[in-house]
Every structure is written in structure tokens, then in C-alpha cells.
Enzyme design. Structure first.
Site, PDB file in Angstrom:
ATOM      1  N   ASP A  20      66.644  55.466  21.495  1.00  0.00           N
ATOM      2  CA  ASP A  20      68.087  55.465  21.594  1.00  0.00           C
ATOM      3  C   ASP A  20      68.657  56.830  21.199  1.00  0.00           C
ATOM      4  O   ASP A  20      68.597  57.212  20.018  1.00  0.00           O
ATOM      5  CB  ASP A  20      68.613  54.372  20.651  1.00  0.00           C
ATOM      6  CG  ASP A  20      70.099  54.169  20.797  1.00  0.00           C
ATOM      7  OD1 ASP A  20      70.709  54.769  21.691  1.00  0.00           O
ATOM      8  OD2 ASP A  20      70.664  53.410  19.990  1.00  0.00           O
ATOM      9  N   ASP A  49      73.923  58.867  26.770  1.00  0.00           N
ATOM     10  CA  ASP A  49      73.330  57.857  25.899  1.00  0.00           C
ATOM     11  C   ASP A  49      72.211  57.130  26.648  1.00  0.00           C
ATOM     12  O   ASP A  49      72.424  56.603  27.732  1.00  0.00           O
ATOM     13  CB  ASP A  49      74.432  56.871  25.488  1.00  0.00           C
ATOM     14  CG  ASP A  49      73.910  55.748  24.604  1.00  0.00           C
ATOM     15  OD1 ASP A  49      72.877  55.947  23.952  1.00  0.00           O
ATOM     16  OD2 ASP A  49      74.557  54.686  24.561  1.00  0.00           O
TER      17      ASP A  49
END
Lengths: 31, 421
Positions: free
Chosen positions: B123, B328
């Protein structure tokens, strides 16, 4: 905030270079 | 030739559909610091048991929650704050925000001595690496790998709450750390708006990235109270910019460079590679990343313009700059300011006017029934993003369409709630 998500990143080589403060995109990274 | 001259993507629909079996030969640059990237819900995932239990609507609804989390985290750092002042492992109030770990791609790394393999979601939108730990003093959710047991590792150690390392957690997680009254161990807490959370000991341990790459004294969260929708993964690997992130902790080894390639479908694999150099990357376009004034963990991007079918969308330059942008790996669908989305959608629909439409899918409102084209070629209008530094990124068809089935092939973009988000 606009968010560039992971579907759009598919098959691109996405390179994070924190030292140089840049992000690279390359086509066909894992096609 | 027709596609080329008309500036269209020509593709076979089957190329967008995952197969029922895994094609696991990793394509792309494979180097010493490379890990295989697997889609959580595809046939390459052992978490799947051959049966997909999560629908596309589930994935997209979770994605909504993640975007809410990102917006709430940024507004929190603007001063709208609700951070938890005193965390302990017994009580953790549900907070506004949401599931940080809903990203769909994971890698396998080894933790401890002897090492135990763990599937961790990676992430770039968060910083703390954590995994569920025995004895799961409060609660652990079901995960595919055996839960890590620090008592069986010779290299595990808790961080004390008087350590300066402990205080870094405030900015990494948005929550002030707690302190165990009996052992003085540092307690982290990370929590999400859908009431998912992880609380546990902030610790150091040996992390085995690949057979040859070992990181000693890696700081991570050893979760004793974990609840939520983490989808069978053992936790999360944080690749954000904070000093506590994997990237910063391994700076001396990997020089703060990493790269990944997410596979074209859920039935193939990509890679996550740490370190660079040696002319590893070719044909890249670079854009400088920026820091959002409101949150230094995210990787900020400067979106200059978008083209559809080779035509630049007529949008005010301030539309993207006013709210800023981030990249992201954990958000599935790109979110645009509503004005930009409406303009993009209009241009895309124009280019797709020959195809029959289909019902919307969760947050995706532009869908087509392409079942009649299953064995034929289709043409889709290409979409390019232009980032700061004149970096033009041509999205591949897999980056434009979200294919739930041949009857529901959707434009894979969604709007934010407001242009000022």
C-alpha cells in the site's frame, strides 16, 4: 483530492524514486 | 491500421477477462529484490480456494470506503481532528475514516527467525507495516497463513513506550500511541471508518524480503486486536513516505527506490521490486512528486490535463491544482473532480456510441454490454494523462475498463463528491 487508482496503473511499470523526488511510468511493465 | 489512424485502442475482449487458472510466470523486470504480485481475488491467490467469494460490487464499495478514509485523513491533518488520545488494547472507538487495507494486491514476505511467510497487502497510501500476532489477546480475523507467533522467533523485540521510535506512530497512524502499564511496551493503533482496526505491540523483527535480502530490526505492528475486512491477508506493508514506512526503513539497502507492475487481469501476476539501478528501467516518463500540504505521507501528483481520443478535455487548469492529486496502489478506481469526470465520461461515451449500454455497477455509471463481441475485436477510445514535467502516460485498455463480465464492461473512473474534494 484526485486519486490515481490501481486499475489505471495496470500493466504500467510504476517507479517511485524518493531520493530524486520523482515517479516514473513505463508502458508494458508486465504485459 | 484503422484503429491507429483513428487513434483508437483495438483489442480482443478476451484479453480483458481473467482466465480460471493462474498464469504465474512473472513478466517484467525480475531482479534480486523482486516479489511476485498477486491479485487477492484471482486464481493466483491461495486465499481464494478456487472460488471467488467477493463480488465486483463488494470491491467497488470497499473502494468507496478507502477514498472516504483518504479524504478524512487529509481533512484531519487540516485540523478537523478526532485522533485517539489514549489507546489501549481493550477499547478502541470506531472513528470516521475507513479501511486502509482494502487494496487488492499482495506479496509474500518472511517474518521472524525462523521465518514465517505472510501475505501482506502492499500500500503506497499508508505507512505502518503490521501483521496479526499470536496470542491474539483480543481478536484476530481469519487469514490464510498461520498467524505469526513472536514467542517462537529468536529475533523479536518490543519497542518501549519511552522510545522516540514510539512517538513516531502519531503521525504515521493518526493516533497517539499507548503504553502498556505492566511491560511499558509501545502500543500502536490504526483504525478505519467501517470499524476495521488493528491494535497491538510496536515491535522490531527480522524481515526476509527475498531469499537473499534480509532486513534486521524492522519496525512493525504486531496486532493483538484485529477486526475488519482484510480479506484473508495477514496484514499490510506500508510503502508511504513517513520515516516508519518500509521504504524509509530500508533506505540504506534499497536507496528509497521501488517499483511495481500490476498485472493486466486477476489471473496473472506482476511484481514489486525494491531498489533500482543498473539501467533497470527503460522507456519511462518521469513526473516530480509533490507533498500535499495537508499530509506528507501521500505521493502527490500534478495532473495537467487528460486526453480522450487524442482530444484534450476542455477543463480549467485550476480544476486539478485546487484539490491536488495523489497516486495510491490501494485505491482501485481513479477519482476525478466531478467536472473533470463529467467531461471525460461525455467524450468516452461519444467514442463508444456504437456499443449497447448496460446497467451501472456500484460507483461506475458508464457500462456496456459487450457479450455480442466476445470473440470479436472492439475499439475503445484511448485515454492519456498528462502529468507535471510533460509526462504523458497512455493508459492501456486494462487501465480504462473495469470488466465485471462481458455483459457489464464499465468505464473505470468515478467522480469525487465535489470539485473541492
Amino acid at each position: 483530492v484526485t486519486i490515481f487508482g490501481n486499475v489505471q496503473q495496470r500493466t504500467l511499470e510504476v517507479v517511485y524514486d524518493l531520493g530524486s523526488g520523482k515517479i516514473g511510468f513505463g508502458a508494458g511493465g508486465c504485459q | 491500421a484503422t484503429a491507429e489512424s483513428n487513434n483508437l485502442h483495438l483489442l480482443h475482449l478476451n484479453s480483458l477477462l481473467p482466465s480460471s487458472s493462474c498464469s504465474s510466470s512473472t513478466k517484467g523486470s525480475k531482479r534480486k529484490g523482486s516479489l511476485e504480485v498477486v491479485h487477492k481475488y484471482g486464481p493466483c491467490s491461495q486465499q481464494n480456494d478456487g472460488e471467488r467469494k467477493v463480488t465486483d460490487s463488494d470491491i467497488l464499495n470497499l473502494d468507496k470506503e478507502r477514498v472516504k478514509y483518504i479524504h478524512s485523513r487529509i481533512s484531519k491533518e487540516l485540523g478537523g481532528d478526532d485522533s485517539v488520545k489514549e489507546l489501549d488494547s481493550a477499547t478502541l472507538p470506531a472513528k470516521s475514516g475507513t479501511l486502509i487495507g482494502s487494496g487488492n494486491y499482495f506479496v509474500v514476505v518472511g517474518l521472524g527467525t525462523p521465518k514465517k511467510d505472510l501475505s501482506l497487502i502492499f500500500d503506497t497510501g499508508s505507512d505502518l507495516t503490521w501483521t496479526q500476532c499470536q496470542p491474539c489477546a483480543r481478536s484476530c480475523y481469519s487469514q490464510q497463513d498461520p498467524i505469526f507467533d513472536p514467542s517462537k522467533s529468536s529475533t523479536y523485540a518490543n519497542i518501549t513506550c519511552t522510545s522516540t521510535l514510539c512517538t513516531q506512530l502519531s503521525s504515521a497512524t493518526g493516533n497517539d500511541p499507548g503504553c502498556s502499564s505492566s511491560t511499558k511496551a509501545c502500543i500502536y493503533g490504526i483504525q478505519y471508518g467501517d470499524q476495521s482496526f488493528s491494535v497491538g505491540y510496536f515491535s522490531r523483527e527480522r524481515l526476509t524480503v527475498t531469499a537473499t535480502d534480509v532486513i534486521n530490526n524492522f519496525l512493525f505492528g504486531c496486532g493483538q486486536n484485529n477486526q475488519g475486512l482484510f480479506g484473508g491477508s495477514a496484514g499490510l506493508i506500508g510503502l508511504g513516505r513517513h520515516p516508519i514506512s518500509f521504504v524509509q526503513q530500508t533506505a540504506s539497502k534499497y536507496n528509497k527506490i521501488f517499483s511495481y507492475c500490476l498485472p493486466s487481469t486477476a489471473s496473472s501476476t506482476g511484481h514489486l521490486t525494491f531498489g533500482g539501478g543498473g539501467g533497470a528501467y527503460r522507456n519511462l516518463v518521469y513526473t516530480p512528486f509533490s507533498t500535499l500540504s495537508r499530509s506528507s505521507s501521500f505521493y502527490g501528483l500534478d495532473i495537467v490535463s487528460i486526453t480522450v481520443d487524442g482530444v484534450k478535455l476542455s477543463l480549467s487548469p485550476s480544476l486539478f491544482s485546487s484539490g491536488g492529486a495523489i497516486i495510491d496502489s490501494g485505491t482501485v478506481i481513479t477519482r476525478l473532480p466531478p467536472t473533470a469526470y463529467a467531461t471525460l465520461r461525455s467524450a468516452f461515451r461519444k467514442g463508444m456510441s456504437k456499443y449497447p449500454t448496460a446497467p451501472e455497477l456500484s460507483i461506475l455509471d458508464t457500462c456496456y454490454d459487450l457479450s455480442a463481441y466476445k470473440d470479436k475485436d472492439i475499439f475503445i477510445p484511448p485515454i492519456n494523462f498528462v502529468f507535471g514535467g510533460s509526462a504523458t502516460v497512455k493508459l492501456q485498455p486494462q487501465g480504462v475498463l473495469y470488466v465485471a463480465s462481458t455483459k457489464q464492461v464499465c468505464l473505470a473512473f468515478a467522480p469525487n463528491g465535489d470539485d473541492s474534494d
